[in-house]
Scaffold this active site. Structure first.
Site, PDB file in Angstrom:
ATOM      1  N   THR A 253       0.813  -1.206   0.000  1.00  0.00           N
ATOM      2  CA  THR A 253       0.000   0.000   0.000  1.00  0.00           C
ATOM      3  C   THR A 253       0.850   1.260   0.000  1.00  0.00           C
ATOM      4  O   THR A 253       2.005   1.240   0.453  1.00  0.00           O
ATOM      5  CB  THR A 253      -0.915   0.003   1.249  1.00  0.00           C
ATOM      6  OG1 THR A 253      -1.569   1.263   1.365  1.00  0.00           O
ATOM      7  CG2 THR A 253      -0.108  -0.223   2.526  1.00  0.00           C
ATOM      8  N   ASP A 254       0.273   2.356  -0.457  1.00  0.00           N
ATOM      9  CA  ASP A 254       0.952   3.649  -0.375  1.00  0.00           C
ATOM     10  C   ASP A 254       1.048   4.163   1.053  1.00  0.00           C
ATOM     11  O   ASP A 254       1.850   5.059   1.362  1.00  0.00           O
ATOM     12  CB  ASP A 254       0.266   4.694  -1.266  1.00  0.00           C
ATOM     13  CG  ASP A 254      -1.221   4.900  -0.948  1.00  0.00           C
ATOM     14  OD1 ASP A 254      -1.746   4.243  -0.037  1.00  0.00           O
ATOM     15  OD2 ASP A 254      -1.848   5.712  -1.656  1.00  0.00           O
ATOM     16  N   GLU A 255       0.241   3.599   1.958  1.00  0.00           N
ATOM     17  CA  GLU A 255       0.207   4.114   3.325  1.00  0.00           C
ATOM     18  C   GLU A 255       1.510   3.885   4.086  1.00  0.00           C
ATOM     19  O   GLU A 255       1.752   4.525   5.117  1.00  0.00           O
ATOM     20  CB  GLU A 255      -0.977   3.518   4.084  1.00  0.00           C
ATOM     21  CG  GLU A 255      -2.321   3.912   3.489  1.00  0.00           C
ATOM     22  CD  GLU A 255      -3.500   3.535   4.361  1.00  0.00           C
ATOM     23  OE1 GLU A 255      -3.413   3.728   5.588  1.00  0.00           O
ATOM     24  OE2 GLU A 255      -4.493   3.044   3.809  1.00  0.00           O
TER      25      GLU A 255
ATOM     26  N   TYR B 267      -2.055  -0.413  11.050  1.00  0.00           N
ATOM     27  CA  TYR B 267      -2.179  -1.094   9.756  1.00  0.00           C
ATOM     28  C   TYR B 267      -0.971  -0.822   8.876  1.00  0.00           C
ATOM     29  O   TYR B 267      -0.310  -1.751   8.392  1.00  0.00           O
ATOM     30  CB  TYR B 267      -3.457  -0.650   9.044  1.00  0.00           C
ATOM     31  CG  TYR B 267      -3.415  -0.910   7.548  1.00  0.00           C
ATOM     32  CD1 TYR B 267      -3.260  -2.207   7.064  1.00  0.00           C
ATOM     33  CD2 TYR B 267      -3.516   0.134   6.627  1.00  0.00           C
ATOM     34  CE1 TYR B 267      -3.205  -2.454   5.701  1.00  0.00           C
ATOM     35  CE2 TYR B 267      -3.458  -0.112   5.263  1.00  0.00           C
ATOM     36  CZ  TYR B 267      -3.300  -1.399   4.807  1.00  0.00           C
ATOM     37  OH  TYR B 267      -3.236  -1.649   3.463  1.00  0.00           O
TER      38      TYR B 267
ATOM     39  N   LYS C 267       2.043  -3.356   7.449  1.00  0.00           N
ATOM     40  CA  LYS C 267       2.356  -3.540   6.025  1.00  0.00           C
ATOM     41  C   LYS C 267       3.800  -3.146   5.734  1.00  0.00           C
ATOM     42  O   LYS C 267       4.482  -3.795   4.923  1.00  0.00           O
ATOM     43  CB  LYS C 267       1.393  -2.734   5.154  1.00  0.00           C
ATOM     44  CG  LYS C 267      -0.023  -3.291   5.106  1.00  0.00           C
ATOM     45  CD  LYS C 267      -0.087  -4.684   4.495  1.00  0.00           C
ATOM     46  CE  LYS C 267       0.166  -4.667   3.011  1.00  0.00           C
ATOM     47  NZ  LYS C 267      -0.030  -6.030   2.407  1.00  0.00           N
TER      48      LYS C 267
END
Length: 356
Positions: free
Chosen positions: A135-137, A161, A165
């Site tokens: 993810t970009d997060e 989260y 990741k």
């Protein structure tokens, strides 16, 4: 792959992106895909109902179960893992982070170890692949004028989260550099499209409009995201799998930066036009601003020049067209989403937003 066909294990293949990828892949390629999914709340076997046994072998199980994973890899002669399985909702990670560490980090570690063992046992074939979908997060939050995330942006996760990741990304990278395991990592922006569990922004708003429930918008609604249609994402993953060199990392985005409140307004207007008689009309009356999420990232943006330059991939969906198609899907697939509004879902919803 003596016959030229990949033997693929898709983890999390009954989830939103995973099920879209499995259906997409089966529409493009012969042979059977093996799906491993624990069918926790967001996994839905109905998302794969259209696929027959010649295209799909479904196994319900946990990616943390090393014995099961190793047995599957051997029995199906797997040479490729596409790893979607993850706890993925920021709000749930704030309420209960332990599941995120277990699934996203321990689960990824378990898969890497099992795949490394098989790869080494088979003589380290050069065409094996472990593609980790992230993810970009993991990159953190951008200011209004900051440049978009690139593949070399330092990691700065801000939620349990995104931290879990980030940890799984680092494990995958380490297995390439330490063992030579042929891994790939993709970091995507916010996905949207059919078969998305109704806790995420777009399906949540669609479902709540149809039910006449309030439309909870965090803070001032000005949080900015890049939106990627899930079909574009599927094509990008396949492109990376088939063309990229092991060890590479690619950002995947839709080139669609939209504020949350603007999306909610668009969804209200689309529903007003297309849904027929609504419980509350116009739907914008349902918009309710709620207390902001703790540590809420303000802006994400993806620089996708690398995948465009190296692999020739670009997104095909413009946001307006994709959003209209997504709204139509939720309007015509009540039989898919209504069973998901379970007691557990209602309890979770009330913890976040109140009775609504």
């Amino acid at each position: 792959m003596a016959d030229g066909m990949r033997r693929i294990l898709v983890t999390g293949g009954a989830g939103f992106i995973g099920s879209n990828f499995v259906r997409w892949w089966c529409g493009q390629n012969p042979g059977q895909v093996v799906v491993l999914d624990a069918l926790v709340y967001s996994g839905n076997r109905a998302s794969l109902a259209e696929l027959g046994a010649e295209q799909l072998r479904f196994v319900q199980g946990d990616i943390c179960d090393r014995a099961l994973v190793s047995k599957l890899l051997e029995a199906a002669a797997i040479d490729t893992i596409i790893h979607f399985a993850a706890e993925s909702h920021v709000d749930r990670s704030i309420l209960g982070p332990a599941a995120f560490v277990q699934t996203n980090m321990v689960g990824t570690f378990t898969l890497l170890e099992a795949f490394r063992d098989r790869w080494q046992t088979q003589g380290k074939p050069a065409d094996y692949r472990f593609l980790h979908v992230s993810t970009d997060e993991v990159y953190g939050s951008l200011g209004p004028d900051d440049p978009a995330f690139t593949e070399t942006t330092p990691y700065a996760p801000n939620s349990p989260y995104s931290a879990s990741k980030a940890g799984s990304d680092h494990l995958v990278r380490a297995y390439f550099h330490t063992y030579g395991l042929p891994t790939l990592i993709t970091n995507c922006s916010n996905n949207y499209g059919p078969y998305q569990f109704p806790e995420k922004l777009i399906p949540l708003m669609c479902v709540n409009i149809l039910l006449g429930r309030s439309l909870p918008v965090y803070g001032d609604g000005q949080n900015l995201r890049d939106w990627l249609h899930v079909s574009d994402h599927c094509g990008a993953i396949a492109t990376v799998l088939n063309q990229a060199q092991p060890g590479e990392v690619y950002n995947i985005g839709g080139n669609n930066q939209v504020k949350n409140i603007d999306i909610v307004h668009q969804l209200c207007d689309l529903m007003d036009d297309r849904a027929g008689e609504l419980p509350v009309f116009p739907a914008r009356q349902l918009i309710t601003f709620v207390t902001d999420r703790p540590g809420h990232d303000r802006r994400y943006a993806m620089d996708i020049h690398k995948i465009q330059r190296d692999l020739g991939w670009s997104p095909q969906f413009d946001f307006s067209t994709g959003l209209k198609q997504t709204v139509e899907w939720y309007l015509t697939h009540r039989d898919w989403w209504q069973p998901l509004l379970s007691e557990e879902y209602q309890t979770f919803y009330q913890k976040l937003y109140g009775p609504g």
